[in-house]
Design an enzyme around this catalytic site. Structure first.
Site, PDB file in Angstrom:
ATOM      1  N   LYS A 119      -5.636 -10.398  -3.579  1.00  0.00           N
ATOM      2  CA  LYS A 119      -6.713  -9.867  -4.383  1.00  0.00           C
ATOM      3  C   LYS A 119      -8.328  -9.349  -3.654  1.00  0.00           C
ATOM      4  CE  LYS A 119      -6.349 -13.896  -6.356  1.00  0.00           C
ATOM      5  NZ  LYS A 119      -4.834 -14.096  -5.217  1.00  0.00           N
ATOM      6  N   ARG A 171      -6.758 -19.541 -13.259  1.00  0.00           N
ATOM      7  CA  ARG A 171      -5.955 -19.669 -13.180  1.00  0.00           C
ATOM      8  C   ARG A 171      -4.636 -20.596 -13.890  1.00  0.00           C
ATOM      9  NH1 ARG A 171      -7.438 -19.378  -7.719  1.00  0.00           N
ATOM     10  NH2 ARG A 171      -6.054 -19.599  -6.391  1.00  0.00           N
ATOM     11  N   ARG A 216      -3.459 -13.186   8.130  1.00  0.00           N
ATOM     12  CA  ARG A 216      -4.708 -13.273   7.741  1.00  0.00           C
ATOM     13  C   ARG A 216      -5.146 -14.133   8.407  1.00  0.00           C
ATOM     14  NH1 ARG A 216      -6.152 -14.663   1.668  1.00  0.00           N
ATOM     15  NH2 ARG A 216      -5.401 -17.070   2.062  1.00  0.00           N
ATOM     16  N   ARG A 268      -9.050 -20.912   7.103  1.00  0.00           N
ATOM     17  CA  ARG A 268      -8.868 -21.819   5.691  1.00  0.00           C
ATOM     18  C   ARG A 268      -8.101 -22.979   6.109  1.00  0.00           C
ATOM     19  NH1 ARG A 268      -8.509 -18.427   0.749  1.00  0.00           N
ATOM     20  NH2 ARG A 268      -7.357 -19.739   0.124  1.00  0.00           N
ATOM     21  N   ARG A 325       0.935 -23.882  -2.641  1.00  0.00           N
ATOM     22  CA  ARG A 325      -0.130 -23.024  -3.628  1.00  0.00           C
ATOM     23  C   ARG A 325       0.946 -21.894  -4.339  1.00  0.00           C
ATOM     24  NH1 ARG A 325      -3.409 -20.867   1.070  1.00  0.00           N
ATOM     25  NH2 ARG A 325      -4.839 -19.344  -0.671  1.00  0.00           N
TER      26      ARG A 325
HETATM   27  P1  AMP Z   1      -8.756 -19.305  -3.352  1.00  0.00           P
HETATM   28  O1  AMP Z   1      -9.352 -18.738  -2.034  1.00  0.00           O
HETATM   29  O2  AMP Z   1      -8.857 -18.038  -4.412  1.00  0.00           O
HETATM   30  O3  AMP Z   1      -7.387 -18.836  -2.711  1.00  0.00           O
HETATM   31  O4  AMP Z   1      -8.607 -20.616  -3.757  1.00  0.00           O
HETATM   32  C1  AMP Z   1      -8.730 -21.743  -2.796  1.00  0.00           C
HETATM   33  C2  AMP Z   1      -8.387 -23.872  -3.466  1.00  0.00           C
HETATM   34  O5  AMP Z   1      -9.554 -23.313  -4.498  1.00  0.00           O
HETATM   35  C3  AMP Z   1      -7.363 -23.181  -4.586  1.00  0.00           C
HETATM   36  O6  AMP Z   1      -5.611 -23.606  -3.543  1.00  0.00           O
HETATM   37  C4  AMP Z   1      -7.679 -24.107  -5.485  1.00  0.00           C
HETATM   38  O7  AMP Z   1      -7.644 -25.208  -4.810  1.00  0.00           O
HETATM   39  C5  AMP Z   1      -9.540 -23.796  -5.464  1.00  0.00           C
HETATM   40  N1  AMP Z   1      -9.209 -23.293  -6.859  1.00  0.00           N
HETATM   41  C6  AMP Z   1      -9.270 -22.230  -6.752  1.00  0.00           C
HETATM   42  N2  AMP Z   1     -10.193 -21.406  -7.803  1.00  0.00           N
HETATM   43  C7  AMP Z   1      -9.919 -21.972  -8.849  1.00  0.00           C
HETATM   44  C8  AMP Z   1      -9.422 -21.538 -10.270  1.00  0.00           C
HETATM   45  N3  AMP Z   1      -9.444 -21.099 -10.978  1.00  0.00           N
HETATM   46  N4  AMP Z   1      -8.405 -23.598 -10.463  1.00  0.00           N
HETATM   47  C9  AMP Z   1      -8.374 -24.355  -9.523  1.00  0.00           C
HETATM   48  N5  AMP Z   1      -8.400 -24.596  -8.338  1.00  0.00           N
HETATM   49  C10 AMP Z   1      -9.173 -23.251  -8.386  1.00  0.00           C
END
Ligand code: AMP
Length: 285
Positions: free
Chosen positions: A13, A88, A127, A139, A150
């Site tokens: 993404k 999400r 990554r 990360r 996740r």
């Molecule tokens: P990502 O970078 O999109 O993988 O997001 C990393 C982390 O941020 C996720 O595992 C969640 O803990 C938090 N997070 C990001 N976007 C959301 C969302 N829309 N709702 C809830 N938690 C989020």
């Protein structure tokens, strides 16, 4: 152009969002990125989110909805945006619908990057290795253990959004297992097909928007059958009717990206209809 990118962690993404940002000069809204920035800056939101993110759980809906709502009010949203990592959950999607309605913003499409789960761990490992090689901070949630959590969250909380947006005729599914380049091309192709981007020679493409709108009415996740049928759809309208043939290709593309019986019909029917319209228009002149 206003889009949502949907897909599990490691689906690509972020990479595709960046490419769309560059090509269409729109803004990427990644809730993950915004939350990581808040954690780094130790803001109240960051302090609240830090441990939740590290464990691979989702931050409470109210927090991310608040972040997105504020962000949508910024002037740089005017050209369009890509939401990456939001919504999400179904409540987040419902809240987004409300927000967009209130702000008079129309969502063009939700692009789902579909990938085999077995490939995701490899992708995230790649990554991590690439980030290390670039000397970037890795990360803390990119470990095999947290990744499996996740992924489980994605399956239970986020995957229902596929149905949610499919019902609302917004969903476009792209095979995320192709190369990055192919995925980009495919995304751009289907976005042109639904009229979300101005295709080359925008004037002649006006009827394509109509065909795309008809295809949109029938939106459902793409399936193998749909792709096959779309391939079989008539390739072009009669000679000399360039615009109509373009419509045919767009409609076939739309059917390929969506894939219901109706969408297939649209793809098959459009050339004749479109060519008639073109002929009528020419006769009038
Ligand atoms: P990502 O970078 O999109 O993988 O997001 C990393 C982390 O941020 C996720 O595992 C969640 O803990 C938090 N997070 C990001 N976007 C959301 C969302 N829309 N709702 C809830 N938690 C989020």
């Amino acid at each position: 152009m206003r889009l949502i990118l949907l897909g599990p962690p490691g689906a690509g993404k972020g990479t595709q969002a960046q490419r769309l940002v560059q090509k269409h000069r729109i803004v990427q809204l990644s809730t993950g990125e915004m939350l990581r920035a808040a954690v780094a800056a130790q803001t109240p939101v960051g302090l609240q989110a830090k441990d939740i993110m590290a464990s691979g759980s989702l931050v409470p809906d109210e927090i991310v909805i608040g972040i997105i709502s504020d962000r949508l009010d910024q002037p740089d949203m005017k050209n369009g945006f890509i939401l990456d990592g939001f919504p999400r959950t179904v409540p987040q999607a419902a809240a987004l619908d409300e927000l967009l309605k209130k702000k008079h913003i129309k969502l063009d499409a939700v692009v789902e990057l579909r990938v085999n789960e077995s490939a995701l761990l490899d992708r995230v490992e790649t990554r991590v290795a690439e980030m290390r090689a670039r000397g970037e901070e890795v990360r803390i949630d990119d470990t095999p253990e947290v990744l499996s959590k996740r992924l489980a969250n994605y399956r239970t909380l986020t995957e229902p959004l596929i149905h949610y947006y499919s019902e609302r005729r917004k969903l476009l599914t792209v095979d995320g297992m192709m190369t990055i380049e192919h995925v980009t091309r495919e995304i751009n192709r289907i976005l042109s097909a639904i009229g979300a981007v101005e295709p080359k020679g925008a004037k002649a493409a006006a009827p394509a928007k109509k065909a795309a709108a008809a295809a949109r009415k029938t939106a459902k996740p793409a399936g193998k059958k749909a792709a096959k049928t779309a391939k079989k759809a008539p390739k072009a309208a009669p000679k000399g009717k360039k615009a109509a043939s373009r419509v045919a290709r767009k409609a076939a593309a739309a059917a390929k990206g969506r894939g219901t019986a109706m969408a297939k019909k649209v793809a098959k029917k459009t050339p004749a209809k479109a060519s008639k319209k073109v002929t009528k228009k020419r006769a009038k002149r």
